[in-house]
Write an enzyme that holds these catalytic residues in place. Structure first.
Site, PDB file in Angstrom:
ATOM      1  N   GLU A  76       0.776  -1.348  -0.310  1.00  0.00           N
ATOM      2  CA  GLU A  76      -0.071  -0.358   0.159  1.00  0.00           C
ATOM      3  C   GLU A  76       0.673   0.978   0.498  1.00  0.00           C
ATOM      4  OE1 GLU A  76      -2.679  -3.267   0.887  1.00  0.00           O
ATOM      5  OE2 GLU A  76      -0.485  -2.190   1.464  1.00  0.00           O
ATOM      6  N   GLN A  98      -7.297  -2.398  -1.614  1.00  0.00           N
ATOM      7  CA  GLN A  98      -8.412  -3.256  -1.216  1.00  0.00           C
ATOM      8  C   GLN A  98      -9.668  -3.391   0.106  1.00  0.00           C
ATOM      9  OE1 GLN A  98      -7.443  -7.753  -1.496  1.00  0.00           O
ATOM     10  NE2 GLN A  98      -7.371  -7.045  -3.682  1.00  0.00           N
ATOM     11  N   PHE A  99      -9.290  -2.736   0.988  1.00  0.00           N
ATOM     12  CA  PHE A  99      -9.629  -2.930   1.854  1.00  0.00           C
ATOM     13  C   PHE A  99      -9.538  -1.214   2.503  1.00  0.00           C
ATOM     14  CE2 PHE A  99     -10.445  -6.723   0.812  1.00  0.00           C
ATOM     15  CZ  PHE A  99     -12.040  -7.411   1.551  1.00  0.00           C
ATOM     16  N   ASP A 101      -9.070  -0.734   6.337  1.00  0.00           N
ATOM     17  CA  ASP A 101      -7.790  -1.732   6.842  1.00  0.00           C
ATOM     18  C   ASP A 101      -6.736  -1.329   6.488  1.00  0.00           C
ATOM     19  OD1 ASP A 101     -11.013  -2.424   6.648  1.00  0.00           O
ATOM     20  OD2 ASP A 101     -10.648  -3.330   8.410  1.00  0.00           O
ATOM     21  N   ILE A 103      -4.916   0.245   4.600  1.00  0.00           N
ATOM     22  CA  ILE A 103      -4.479   1.693   4.000  1.00  0.00           C
ATOM     23  C   ILE A 103      -3.146   2.055   4.985  1.00  0.00           C
ATOM     24  CG2 ILE A 103      -5.953   3.478   5.500  1.00  0.00           C
ATOM     25  CD1 ILE A 103      -6.311   4.996   2.940  1.00  0.00           C
ATOM     26  N   PRO A 105      -0.165   1.581   6.056  1.00  0.00           N
ATOM     27  CA  PRO A 105       1.344   1.465   5.935  1.00  0.00           C
ATOM     28  C   PRO A 105       1.174   2.411   4.713  1.00  0.00           C
ATOM     29  CG  PRO A 105       0.164  -0.689   5.583  1.00  0.00           C
ATOM     30  CD  PRO A 105      -0.597  -0.085   5.475  1.00  0.00           C
ATOM     31  N   HIS A 145     -11.288  -6.688   7.788  1.00  0.00           N
ATOM     32  CA  HIS A 145     -11.537  -5.984   6.806  1.00  0.00           C
ATOM     33  C   HIS A 145     -13.541  -5.171   7.167  1.00  0.00           C
ATOM     34  CE1 HIS A 145     -10.104  -9.852   6.105  1.00  0.00           C
ATOM     35  NE2 HIS A 145      -9.633  -9.466   4.600  1.00  0.00           N
TER      36      HIS A 145
END
Length: 354
Positions: A76, A98-99, A101, A103, A105, A145
């Site tokens: 990420e 993708q999720f 959760d 984000i 990094p 997620h």
């Protein structure tokens, strides 16, 4: 008398429309913007050949090619870092996390680079990136997620935060976000991705009559960022919500028979404080509903703003109905959501002396 207000076509919207759920509306927005602007790039984990884990990018690589719609490694930080560079170079990347959760990094790239690039370069460079990411619960995704991290990013100067609640808004807001010259976080409530989903809507205490699917113009249109929408007119109470909670509040208010005005914020930053202020001064009461945890949630900022601007008009304390300050529960996520029981209790409390 209270009424549910209909969707109204935005300027530039074409007359031809089609029934879409939110996934289809997002896909349409991306497709249209890639047709209109060769600088629009879609990138992220599994967004290419597979079409995204929720299928939001299905068919885009086949149509627009592998150089404009491409898969990235599972990094990420790298995804957003590359997107920032692309934006500075003149492209308009639309990276998908993708999720939501995942984000975290990328937080340093978003906060230290994307949000500050215009300021640090004295306007020489901008960061016109739109970060799409599914957020919130509703799919039994558990702790990794299902998170709602919007409050973290509304704290960051230089980033705009957008959360749609309908397919119509999702398409128009996403187009406006892609055309914006500053970074936009576009959080998509995955609980209402697929429209009328009876397996999730017919819970014992959560049976709404209105599902979040609708007629969406098939062509180009945009919805200005920073403009809230009054989705239900009323005179006794103002309810501020966004994303999935707009539909939850609408159903609960209808069942309770309260003359509430429901405002869909749509954009958290920039916030349409004028619409909020006008409504609260009219009704004299305010309730805030969001799925994210209570402490440090965006509802706290909303409460402070309403208190500062509308104190002498308030006839009752501001109420907040939110997620709990706990790790996200897997098997108990429907107890975690603000739902009919807790929202109805708050309604009774705030309307006690009305």
């Amino acid at each position: 008398m209270s009424e549910i207000l209909p969707e109204t076509a935005e300027a530039g919207a074409e007359a031809t429309s089609s029934r879409m759920n939110m996934i289809q509306a997002i896909n349409s927005a991306l497709d249209i913007m890639m047709d209109r602007d060769p600088n629009v790039i879609v990138m992220g984990e599994d967004v290419g050949y597979f079409g995204g884990v929720f299928r939001a990018t299905a068919g885009l690589q086949a149509k627009h090619g592998k150089t404009r719609v491409f898969d990235t490694p599972i990094t990420e930080c790298g995804i957003i870092g590359v997107a920032v560079g692309m934006g500075a170079y003149g492209l308009r990347p639309v990276p998908e996390i993708q999720f939501a959760d995942y984000i975290y990094p990328a937080l340093d790239q978003l906060v230290s680079e994307a949000a500050r690039l215009r300021y640090r370069s004295a306007g020489e460079f901008t960061s016109p990136i739109t970060v799409r990411s599914p957020f919130g619960g509703g799919i039994f995704g558990g702790q990794t997620h299902s998170q709602s991290p919007e409050g973290i990013f509304t704290h960051v100067s230089g980033i705009k935060t957008v959360i749609p609640s309908t397919p119509y808004d999702a398409k128009g807001l996403l187009i406006a976000a892609i055309e914006d010259n500053d970074p936009v976080l576009f959080f998509e409530p995955k609980r209402i991705y697929n429209g009328p989903f009876d397996g999730y809507w017919d819970r014992p205490t959560q049976n709404w009559s209105k599902h979040p699917a609708g007629d969406v113009p098939t062509g180009y249109y945009r919805i200005e960022l920073g403009k809230a929408k009054v989705v239900r007119a009323g005179g006794a109470l103002t309810i501020l919500a966004y994303g999935t909670m707009v539909h939850v509040c609408t159903a609960v208010v209808a069942a309770a028979g309260v003359d509430a005005e429901i405002i869909d914020l749509r954009t958290l930053i920039p916030l349409d404080i004028e619409t909020i202020e006008a409504s609260v001064k009219k009704t004299g009461r305010c309730m805030i509903v969001h799925e994210a945890t209570r402490t440090g949630g965006f509802g706290a900022e909303l409460s402070a703003l309403v208190q500062e601007r509308c104190f002498y008009h308030l006839e009752a304390p501001i109420e907040r109905v939110t997620g709990f300050d706990t790790p996200y529960p897997h098997s108990l996520e429907w107890a975690y959501f603000p739902g009919p029981v807790r929202i109805t209790e708050a309604l009774k409390k705030i309307m006690k002396d009305a």
